[in-house]
Each structure stands twice: as C-alpha cells, then as structure tokens.
Motif scaffolding. Sequence first.
Motif, PDB file in Angstrom:
ATOM      1  N   LEU A  64      -5.815  15.393   0.836  1.00  0.00           N
ATOM      2  CA  LEU A  64      -5.966  14.212  -0.020  1.00  0.00           C
ATOM      3  C   LEU A  64      -7.440  13.863  -0.190  1.00  0.00           C
ATOM      4  N   GLN A  65      -8.188  14.013   0.893  1.00  0.00           N
ATOM      5  CA  GLN A  65      -9.612  13.691   0.831  1.00  0.00           C
ATOM      6  C   GLN A  65     -10.333  14.645  -0.115  1.00  0.00           C
ATOM      7  N   GLN A  83       0.296  18.602  10.829  1.00  0.00           N
ATOM      8  CA  GLN A  83       0.726  18.491   9.416  1.00  0.00           C
ATOM      9  C   GLN A  83       0.125  17.251   8.751  1.00  0.00           C
ATOM     10  N   LEU A  84       0.144  16.136   9.476  1.00  0.00           N
ATOM     11  CA  LEU A  84      -0.386  14.898   8.905  1.00  0.00           C
ATOM     12  C   LEU A  84      -1.895  15.017   8.672  1.00  0.00           C
ATOM     13  N   VAL A 137       0.847  -1.191   0.000  1.00  0.00           N
ATOM     14  CA  VAL A 137       0.000   0.000   0.000  1.00  0.00           C
ATOM     15  C   VAL A 137       0.883   1.242   0.000  1.00  0.00           C
ATOM     16  N   VAL A 138       0.613   2.154  -0.927  1.00  0.00           N
ATOM     17  CA  VAL A 138       1.325   3.441  -0.879  1.00  0.00           C
ATOM     18  C   VAL A 138       0.568   4.335   0.094  1.00  0.00           C
ATOM     19  N   ASN A 139       1.251   4.729   1.146  1.00  0.00           N
ATOM     20  CA  ASN A 139       0.628   5.578   2.169  1.00  0.00           C
ATOM     21  C   ASN A 139       0.947   7.035   1.824  1.00  0.00           C
ATOM     22  N   GLU A 140      -0.052   7.695   1.228  1.00  0.00           N
ATOM     23  CA  GLU A 140       0.167   9.044   0.708  1.00  0.00           C
ATOM     24  C   GLU A 140       0.370  10.053   1.836  1.00  0.00           C
TER      25      GLU A 140
END
Length: 339
Positions: free
Chosen positions: A333-334, A325-326, A54-57
Amino acid sequence: MMAAGRLSFGNITALAPMVRIGTLPMRLLALDYGADVVYCEELIDIKMAKCHRVVNEVLQTVDFVAPDERVMFRTCEREKDRVVFQMGTADPDRALIVARLVEHDVAAIDVNMGCPKEYSTKGGMGAALLSDPDKIEAILKKLVTGVSIPVTCKIRILPSLEETVRLVQRIEKTGVAAVAVHGRLKEERPRHPLHLHHMQAVARALSIPVIANGGSLDLVKTNMDIEDFRKATGASSVMLARAAMWNASVFRDQGPLPLETVMEDYLKHAIRYNNHAFNTKYCLCQMLREKVESPLGKQVQAAQSSAELSEALGLQEFYQQTQDQLQAKRDALQTSSQP
Ligand code: FNR
C-alpha cells in the motif's frame, strides 16, 4: 441460512450484546458456528459521536476511531449483513447522529434498554429508560424514521405483566423491527430465575419478532436447548449471551466443539483483525471459567501480548504468518501511494 437483503429477526439465533466480549473476533466466531445475527458490545452515543470512520486497507475493516486513536468499533464485510450495532443512549438527537455514522456499515441499530449497571443508568440510559416510556418512544421514532436499516431494542421486563405488555406494545408502534426481551426485572441478577410467563405474554401481544434472552445459566446449555427455550417463551427467536461467551460453539447444529478448539478459532480471528491483546485475553479468560487456574489458564493470564497469547495456544506459526501477510500488505500500500 437467511436471504440477503434487509435483516430479518424472525426465527433467528443471535449473539447477545456483551461489553468487552462482543468485539469483532467473537462476532465472527459466532457467525462461523452458525449464529444468524451478531450484536456488538454496547457503545455509548457520546463516545461514538466523536469518532471518525476510517477504512483500514491493511486489515480490510471499517474502523470507528476516537480522537485518542482508540478503535471504538471495528467491523468488516463478512458481518455487514448480520451485525447489529447496539448503542447506549438517552438522547434522540445524539442517537440519530451515531446511527447515521454507522448506518452503511451495519445491518441494524439496537438501543440498550436493559443494562442495570450504574455507568449506563446514571446517564438515563440502559434500564433507566424503562421508567421513561416517552423517552423510549422519542428515541425509537427518531431512529426508525431517520435511518434506512432496521431498528430494534433490548429491554428487561417490568414488575407487572400489564405494564410489560403496555410498554412493548408502545414500542412496537414506533416501527421497530423486533424487540429482544431479557426476562428479568432490572433489579434481578443473572442467576435469578427467568419470568417465562412475562416473556410468553410479550410474544403473544406483538406481531413483530420477539427475541427471547436470559436462558444461558439453566435453560440453554447446548444447541438443542435453543429450540426448547424458543418454544417455552413463545418467542420467534433466541439470543444468547453467557452460553456463547463460555463456548460459542453452542450455535453449532452439529454439536459443541472442545473449548481448546473454540479458543484457537477465536484467537485466529483476533490475530487476523489485530484485536487489542487485553481484550483478547479478557475473552479467553471468560471462556476458561473454572479452568482459568489450569496450566493453560495460567499461561493465558500471564500473556501480555498477542504473540504471547498465540504461544500459549500453540498458534505461533499462524501468528507469524499473519503478521508477515499484514506487513506485506502495508508495504504494498505504501509503494502504491508513493508518487
Ligand atoms: C451483558 N449484557 C449486556 N446487555 C446489553 O444489552 N448490552 C451489553 O453491552 C451487555 N453487556 C454484557 C456483558 C457481559 C459480560 C454479560 C454476561 C452480559 C446482558 C446480556 O446481553 C444478556 O441480556 C444477559 O446476560 C442474559 O442473557 P444470557 O446470559 O442468559 O444468555
């Protein structure tokens, strides 16, 4: 500084594979301090084969996630050219499946042939492989021909010098890029003295790089000892486990850093990469060693979350900023994924 490209194992210092210790924050810390190559903790082939990539963006990592959603292996761009994926395996076909799963996200694949713990040996993995050279050969040949990145293995020595040399020569013929040698027998504990003459004989017998391991307790205490250890074993490279676990700044040419600084640097990586709090706490407790009963040690031991660990080390502000920040990244992203 190593050149970019295929990972080379000659004249390097490496962070050794260590279960629970060698997760992403410790690997990044070791790289910060000057390690050339970092091994991940041993990951068992059966468990890894069930993972999906899984790429964790949000974190900007690549995660290998188990069916129960546990992240078994997390890596990132920063270590891509330096990280060695160590697996526990006793099955050439399964080893290849796992190697191919991670091949494009790591710099090399290593097979554990030295772990004497029952959970490894009872499946025929780890040090159990040392008494089955046909199996060793089958696994390594399959990997060397099946993946495009270097393959290495980590062994312990055998009772006689001749047997040890015969084994490593057979290993070399499979096409591996290097062999790491922990200079103890599989029955010996880490406090037992190393068999330097076995390590010297291995180094003389092979033309591929030999990575000397096992010196942490008495031979390698500071950065300057690394070169002496390399010379004493005749090996090309050195791999450190416990010395690095206790204080990873052992990799620094410029000298060691105080433990508190090392713990803070470690915790920052753990926060930034959302490391599991119990894993972070375990690593911090290993660093504290006898200081685990000090006021700081007690605070770390009492902590139940990354926020509480941050408080113990005075990193509340860093923790909060990173969380903000996260969260901002998650929100962005959403928004961008909405039609
Ligand atoms: C280890 N060791 C180890 N070896 C390995 O091949 N795969 C692993 O996952 C682990 N896990 C592990 C965990 C912990 C906490 C320790 C202390 C050790 C063995 C390690 O890599 C190394 O061979 C020995 O510790 C000897 O090297 P040092 O400690 O003298 O540098």
